[in-house]
Write a protein that holds these residues in place. Structure first.
Motif, PDB file in Angstrom:
ATOM      1  N   SER A   1     -10.807   0.228  -6.299  1.00  0.00           N
ATOM      2  CA  SER A   1      -9.564   0.496  -5.720  1.00  0.00           C
ATOM      3  C   SER A   1      -9.423   1.292  -4.818  1.00  0.00           C
ATOM      4  O   SER A   1      -9.348   0.891  -4.122  1.00  0.00           O
ATOM      5  CB  SER A   1      -9.577   1.772  -7.020  1.00  0.00           C
ATOM      6  OG  SER A   1      -9.162   0.931  -8.545  1.00  0.00           O
ATOM      7  N   VAL A   2     -10.753   2.204  -4.354  1.00  0.00           N
ATOM      8  CA  VAL A   2     -10.765   2.743  -2.669  1.00  0.00           C
ATOM      9  C   VAL A   2     -11.213   1.475  -1.888  1.00  0.00           C
ATOM     10  O   VAL A   2     -10.222   1.188  -0.944  1.00  0.00           O
ATOM     11  CB  VAL A   2     -12.070   3.412  -2.937  1.00  0.00           C
ATOM     12  CG1 VAL A   2     -12.498   3.983  -1.277  1.00  0.00           C
ATOM     13  CG2 VAL A   2     -11.985   4.496  -3.656  1.00  0.00           C
ATOM     14  N   GLY A   3     -11.954   0.500  -2.326  1.00  0.00           N
ATOM     15  CA  GLY A   3     -11.751  -0.768  -1.139  1.00  0.00           C
ATOM     16  C   GLY A   3     -10.720  -1.610  -1.205  1.00  0.00           C
ATOM     17  O   GLY A   3      -9.921  -1.298   0.632  1.00  0.00           O
ATOM     18  N   LYS A   4      -9.720  -1.438  -1.833  1.00  0.00           N
ATOM     19  CA  LYS A   4      -8.987  -2.105  -2.451  1.00  0.00           C
ATOM     20  C   LYS A   4      -7.506  -1.123  -1.252  1.00  0.00           C
ATOM     21  O   LYS A   4      -6.652  -1.752  -0.765  1.00  0.00           O
ATOM     22  CB  LYS A   4      -7.243  -2.756  -3.264  1.00  0.00           C
ATOM     23  CG  LYS A   4      -8.955  -3.456  -4.317  1.00  0.00           C
ATOM     24  CD  LYS A   4      -8.171  -3.442  -5.546  1.00  0.00           C
ATOM     25  CE  LYS A   4      -8.395  -4.791  -6.407  1.00  0.00           C
ATOM     26  NZ  LYS A   4      -8.626  -5.037  -8.027  1.00  0.00           N
ATOM     27  N   ALA A   5      -7.101   0.080  -1.925  1.00  0.00           N
ATOM     28  CA  ALA A   5      -6.697   1.225  -0.785  1.00  0.00           C
ATOM     29  C   ALA A   5      -6.745   1.140   1.516  1.00  0.00           C
ATOM     30  O   ALA A   5      -5.671   0.590   1.704  1.00  0.00           O
ATOM     31  CB  ALA A   5      -7.096   2.415  -1.364  1.00  0.00           C
ATOM     32  N   LEU A   6      -8.158   0.712   1.684  1.00  0.00           N
ATOM     33  CA  LEU A   6      -8.554   0.991   2.325  1.00  0.00           C
ATOM     34  C   LEU A   6      -8.140  -0.528   2.758  1.00  0.00           C
ATOM     35  O   LEU A   6      -7.880  -0.367   4.981  1.00  0.00           O
ATOM     36  CB  LEU A   6      -9.773   0.854   2.629  1.00  0.00           C
ATOM     37  CG  LEU A   6     -10.728   2.574   2.683  1.00  0.00           C
ATOM     38  CD1 LEU A   6     -12.108   2.481   2.423  1.00  0.00           C
ATOM     39  CD2 LEU A   6      -9.776   3.095   3.503  1.00  0.00           C
ATOM     40  N   GLU A   7      -8.188  -1.587   2.322  1.00  0.00           N
ATOM     41  CA  GLU A   7      -7.745  -3.184   2.612  1.00  0.00           C
ATOM     42  C   GLU A   7      -6.150  -3.160   3.068  1.00  0.00           C
ATOM     43  O   GLU A   7      -5.419  -3.078   4.056  1.00  0.00           O
ATOM     44  CB  GLU A   7      -7.907  -3.532   1.923  1.00  0.00           C
ATOM     45  CG  GLU A   7      -9.596  -4.099   2.046  1.00  0.00           C
ATOM     46  CD  GLU A   7      -9.461  -5.499   1.447  1.00  0.00           C
ATOM     47  OE1 GLU A   7      -9.155  -6.282   0.816  1.00  0.00           O
ATOM     48  OE2 GLU A   7     -11.145  -5.942   0.348  1.00  0.00           O
ATOM     49  N   GLU A   8      -5.129  -2.371   2.268  1.00  0.00           N
ATOM     50  CA  GLU A   8      -3.968  -2.081   2.450  1.00  0.00           C
ATOM     51  C   GLU A   8      -3.645  -1.582   3.604  1.00  0.00           C
ATOM     52  O   GLU A   8      -2.288  -1.757   4.028  1.00  0.00           O
ATOM     53  CB  GLU A   8      -3.210  -2.078   1.222  1.00  0.00           C
ATOM     54  CG  GLU A   8      -3.276  -2.229   0.284  1.00  0.00           C
ATOM     55  CD  GLU A   8      -2.813  -1.853  -1.559  1.00  0.00           C
ATOM     56  OE1 GLU A   8      -2.531  -2.691  -2.257  1.00  0.00           O
ATOM     57  OE2 GLU A   8      -2.512  -0.477  -0.685  1.00  0.00           O
ATOM     58  N   VAL A   9      -3.786  -0.128   3.448  1.00  0.00           N
ATOM     59  CA  VAL A   9      -4.304   0.039   4.670  1.00  0.00           C
ATOM     60  C   VAL A   9      -4.500  -0.486   6.368  1.00  0.00           C
ATOM     61  O   VAL A   9      -3.628  -0.095   7.409  1.00  0.00           O
ATOM     62  CB  VAL A   9      -4.379   1.966   5.588  1.00  0.00           C
ATOM     63  CG1 VAL A   9      -4.883   2.668   6.721  1.00  0.00           C
ATOM     64  CG2 VAL A   9      -4.342   3.091   4.243  1.00  0.00           C
TER      65      VAL A   9
ATOM     66  N   LEU B   1      -5.014   9.849   2.025  1.00  0.00           N
ATOM     67  CA  LEU B   1      -4.126   8.431   1.497  1.00  0.00           C
ATOM     68  C   LEU B   1      -4.821   7.495   0.382  1.00  0.00           C
ATOM     69  O   LEU B   1      -3.512   7.106  -0.259  1.00  0.00           O
ATOM     70  CB  LEU B   1      -3.577   7.884   2.833  1.00  0.00           C
ATOM     71  CG  LEU B   1      -2.604   6.668   3.021  1.00  0.00           C
ATOM     72  CD1 LEU B   1      -1.678   6.954   2.396  1.00  0.00           C
ATOM     73  CD2 LEU B   1      -2.869   5.847   4.147  1.00  0.00           C
ATOM     74  N   ALA B   2      -6.005   7.233   1.126  1.00  0.00           N
ATOM     75  CA  ALA B   2      -6.738   6.468   0.449  1.00  0.00           C
ATOM     76  C   ALA B   2      -6.870   6.527  -1.083  1.00  0.00           C
ATOM     77  O   ALA B   2      -7.031   6.270  -1.678  1.00  0.00           O
ATOM     78  CB  ALA B   2      -7.760   5.367   0.554  1.00  0.00           C
ATOM     79  N   SER B   3      -7.509   7.852  -1.084  1.00  0.00           N
ATOM     80  CA  SER B   3      -7.647   8.404  -2.187  1.00  0.00           C
ATOM     81  C   SER B   3      -6.700   8.124  -3.500  1.00  0.00           C
ATOM     82  O   SER B   3      -6.436   8.048  -4.251  1.00  0.00           O
ATOM     83  CB  SER B   3      -8.381   9.630  -2.648  1.00  0.00           C
ATOM     84  OG  SER B   3      -7.656  10.456  -2.424  1.00  0.00           O
ATOM     85  N   LYS B   4      -4.832   9.190  -2.732  1.00  0.00           N
ATOM     86  CA  LYS B   4      -4.107   8.952  -3.307  1.00  0.00           C
ATOM     87  C   LYS B   4      -4.093   7.206  -4.186  1.00  0.00           C
ATOM     88  O   LYS B   4      -3.318   7.050  -5.008  1.00  0.00           O
ATOM     89  CB  LYS B   4      -3.033   9.414  -3.125  1.00  0.00           C
ATOM     90  CG  LYS B   4      -2.826  10.650  -3.223  1.00  0.00           C
ATOM     91  CD  LYS B   4      -1.777  11.387  -2.001  1.00  0.00           C
ATOM     92  CE  LYS B   4      -1.716  13.282  -2.085  1.00  0.00           C
ATOM     93  NZ  LYS B   4      -0.286  13.841  -1.662  1.00  0.00           N
TER      94      LYS B   4
END
Length: 74
Positions: free
Chosen positions: A46-54, A22-25
């Motif tokens: 971008s990966v850190g931002k995706a994890l923050e959104e999760v 999920l985070a990579s996509k």
């Protein structure tokens, strides 16, 4: 120290493999289109931002049909 913590991420997504997928996509989507869902981020990548959104609960895992073939899998 990792932010957000793995414990907080595991509360949102139970499988670490699903979390990585999920985070990579989402990270690729953020990198290509830049459509950010949060007002502010701690991470610059971008990966850190995706994890923050999760961790914030904004990004959730959708269950997909196991027999369907999606565009990003071709």
């Amino acid at each position: 120290m990792l932010y957000p913590s793995v414990d907080k991420l595991k509360n949102e997504i139970d499988s670490k493999y699903s979390l990585v997928a999920l985070a990579s996509k989402r990270a690729r989507q953020l990198h290509e289109h830049g459509d950010e869902k949060l007002d502010s981020y701690v991470s610059a990548k971008s990966v850190g931002k995706a994890l923050e959104e999760v961790a914030a609960g904004v990004l959730r895992l959708e269950h997909q049909d196991e027999y369907a073939i999606y565009e990003d899998e071709i």
